[in-house]
Design a protein around this motif. Sequence first.
Motif, PDB file in Angstrom:
ATOM      1  N   ALA A 120      -4.691  -0.829  -6.379  1.00 49.03           N
ATOM      2  CA  ALA A 120      -5.365  -1.051  -5.156  1.00 49.03           C
ATOM      3  C   ALA A 120      -6.994  -0.877  -5.584  1.00 49.03           C
ATOM      4  O   ALA A 120      -7.459  -0.276  -6.172  1.00 49.03           O
TER       5      ALA A 120
ATOM      6  N   ASP B 269      -5.390  -7.802   1.834  1.00 51.14           N
ATOM      7  CA  ASP B 269      -5.166  -6.977   3.072  1.00 51.14           C
ATOM      8  C   ASP B 269      -5.267  -8.016   4.234  1.00 51.14           C
ATOM      9  O   ASP B 269      -4.955  -7.920   5.329  1.00 51.14           O
TER      10      ASP B 269
ATOM     11  N   MET C 233       0.896  -1.123  -0.170  1.00 52.36           N
ATOM     12  CA  MET C 233       0.007   0.028  -0.007  1.00 52.36           C
ATOM     13  C   MET C 233       0.962   1.141   0.076  1.00 52.36           C
ATOM     14  O   MET C 233       0.617   2.364  -0.607  1.00 52.36           O
TER      15      MET C 233
END
Length: 139
Positions: free
Chosen positions: A135, A106, A46
């Motif tokens: 993402a 995640d 991220m």
Amino acid sequence: MRNTFLKLSALCAALLLAACQTSPTGSSAAQDEAPSPKNPEFTTEMAKFNAQFPNPKVSKYEEESIAFNNAQKLDERGNCHGKSKYPVTIMLLLDANGKVISTVTDVENGKAACFRQSYAAVQFPKPPIAPYRKAMLLR
């Protein structure tokens, strides 16, 4: 400070735009389902995604790739939505031609594994930079 704010704004916008357009119907996930374990590797990815912003070409590509994803209904492959009531954020790593060469999520659960499989080797439009991290929040 302003640069950090711009990065965070771009991230929020990208994640909101990338949220899948479908919702789980007929979900077999139990109402009392516990949240899945977090994937520590995702934080690093991220940060690399955030480092791509601000960049006008990257922002434009985010819009293009979201439209492509929605038009192809990629998130609907494999009936992944019904595997958990919790959303999954997936990070796709695209090569210079837009091919997904790796994925990371995640969390670690069946829903995440299903989405990783669904997006493996998908061919997106050519990104403005390579490697490119994309993402997506999948509900």
